[in-house]
Design a protein around this motif. Sequence first.
Motif, PDB file in Angstrom:
ATOM      1  N   MET A  77      35.751  61.430 163.514  1.00  0.00           N
ATOM      2  CA  MET A  77      36.513  60.830 164.611  1.00  0.00           C
ATOM      3  C   MET A  77      35.914  61.155 165.969  1.00  0.00           C
ATOM      4  SD  MET A  77      40.427  61.340 163.302  1.00  0.00           S
ATOM      5  CE  MET A  77      40.989  60.593 161.782  1.00  0.00           C
ATOM      6  N   TRP A 182      48.417  59.260 155.701  1.00  0.00           N
ATOM      7  CA  TRP A 182      48.760  59.191 157.116  1.00  0.00           C
ATOM      8  C   TRP A 182      48.851  60.575 157.742  1.00  0.00           C
ATOM      9  CZ3 TRP A 182      47.989  55.036 159.746  1.00  0.00           C
ATOM     10  CH2 TRP A 182      48.140  53.783 159.151  1.00  0.00           C
ATOM     11  N   LEU A 185      45.271  61.647 158.352  1.00  0.00           N
ATOM     12  CA  LEU A 185      44.750  60.925 159.516  1.00  0.00           C
ATOM     13  C   LEU A 185      45.282  61.540 160.806  1.00  0.00           C
ATOM     14  CD1 LEU A 185      44.601  57.043 159.852  1.00  0.00           C
ATOM     15  CD2 LEU A 185      45.256  58.473 161.768  1.00  0.00           C
ATOM     16  N   TYR A 186      46.569  61.839 160.841  1.00  0.00           N
ATOM     17  CA  TYR A 186      47.206  62.348 162.062  1.00  0.00           C
ATOM     18  C   TYR A 186      46.632  63.708 162.452  1.00  0.00           C
ATOM     19  CZ  TYR A 186      50.896  63.560 165.378  1.00  0.00           C
ATOM     20  OH  TYR A 186      51.584  63.921 166.508  1.00  0.00           O
ATOM     21  N   GLN A 188      43.741  65.033 161.561  1.00  0.00           N
ATOM     22  CA  GLN A 188      42.350  64.865 161.981  1.00  0.00           C
ATOM     23  C   GLN A 188      42.277  64.328 163.411  1.00  0.00           C
ATOM     24  OE1 GLN A 188      39.595  62.997 158.960  1.00  0.00           O
ATOM     25  NE2 GLN A 188      41.451  63.004 157.715  1.00  0.00           N
ATOM     26  N   SER A 224      40.648  52.866 165.429  1.00  0.00           N
ATOM     27  CA  SER A 224      40.907  54.288 165.178  1.00  0.00           C
ATOM     28  C   SER A 224      41.900  54.468 164.044  1.00  0.00           C
ATOM     29  CB  SER A 224      41.429  54.961 166.450  1.00  0.00           C
ATOM     30  OG  SER A 224      40.457  54.981 167.464  1.00  0.00           O
ATOM     31  N   ILE A 225      43.107  53.955 164.220  1.00  0.00           N
ATOM     32  CA  ILE A 225      44.157  54.168 163.221  1.00  0.00           C
ATOM     33  C   ILE A 225      43.869  53.392 161.942  1.00  0.00           C
ATOM     34  CG2 ILE A 225      46.602  53.882 162.706  1.00  0.00           C
ATOM     35  CD1 ILE A 225      47.167  54.215 165.686  1.00  0.00           C
ATOM     36  N   THR A 228      40.340  54.242 160.065  1.00  0.00           N
ATOM     37  CA  THR A 228      40.297  55.562 159.434  1.00  0.00           C
ATOM     38  C   THR A 228      41.156  55.589 158.180  1.00  0.00           C
ATOM     39  OG1 THR A 228      39.964  56.584 161.605  1.00  0.00           O
ATOM     40  CG2 THR A 228      40.611  58.034 159.798  1.00  0.00           C
ATOM     41  N   TYR A 229      42.337  54.973 158.248  1.00  0.00           N
ATOM     42  CA  TYR A 229      43.197  54.912 157.066  1.00  0.00           C
ATOM     43  C   TYR A 229      42.512  54.128 155.936  1.00  0.00           C
ATOM     44  CZ  TYR A 229      47.035  53.639 153.985  1.00  0.00           C
ATOM     45  OH  TYR A 229      47.823  53.439 152.881  1.00  0.00           O
ATOM     46  N   MET A 232      39.568  56.196 154.442  1.00  0.00           N
ATOM     47  CA  MET A 232      40.008  57.285 153.570  1.00  0.00           C
ATOM     48  C   MET A 232      40.454  56.740 152.218  1.00  0.00           C
ATOM     49  SD  MET A 232      41.943  60.160 155.920  1.00  0.00           S
ATOM     50  CE  MET A 232      43.317  59.091 156.330  1.00  0.00           C
TER      51      MET A 232
END
Length: 300
Positions: A77, A182, A185-186, A188, A224-225, A228-229, A232
């Motif tokens: 990130m 999630w 992700l948060y 990170q 970004s959100i 990345t989700y 993963m």
Amino acid sequence: MSLLYFLPPLGAVLIWSGNMTINQLTVGSIAPSAIAFDRWVLALAVLSPFVLPTVWRLRRQLRPELPKLALLGLLGMAMWQGLAYVAAATTSATNMGILAATVPLLTVLLSAVILRERPTLGGITGGLLALLGVFVLLGRGDPLSLLALDIAPGDLLMVLAALCYASYGVMLKRWPMALPPWVMLYVQACFATLFLLPGYLLGPMTPVDEHNAWLILYAGIPASIVTTYLWMRAVREIGASKASIFLNLMPLFSALIAMAFLGERLETWHLLGGSLTLAGVIMAQTLTQPLAGSSARRLD
């Protein structure tokens, strides 16, 4: 394997392809350190009402995983896109596309070393074929013309960025965690924001205005959100090496986006390069036999 497993990496690469254009548009509109930081602040602001209660509830389960999540946040990130923003000021989108396309091969090499994954016939030959397609696209039909490109500081930064993202995918596979995606992700994103904070405070403070607000919105939410989700999920479902092959589609998707929104013409080299790239991706997903001997033991 169901085709549904390929939707997450395809979606992530499609959004990233649009973000390659965003990288260039940020030059002169907002400082690299500012957008790199602002995008994750925005992402956290959007996610916090929905994810933070779960993060707090799982805090005991999260505690032993924090060092791993910190490294993942730094690699995937903070450094991957943060370095790209800096690189955009001293190199071209063509160079950035070429160097981003090295992520799949770097992932195969790192997977062999870290995960003890034996490279497959499809992974190597498909990766090379897809890379050739990328060179045809970026060289506008003449791959050898890319040899004439000058090496700029931004090129070296993109090499480092590609290595960081290849490492991110491999370590994500190396460290499976029994945590909701999630939540991962948060956390990170929290670490990425902390890592980017010093650069933001020391760099030029670019105010948010009507010229750069939409750049931050795109970078902070879809790029970004969502990406990345999706990434993963892709690494969990098909593995780091297979997922990374889809990054070879970035130049092709970028060309299609340009044709759709900027009115660029479809050329023969678009078709040739796109066909080679797509064939390489299909080959990498279907020819899964290891190159030598039986499958090595995987540390996942």
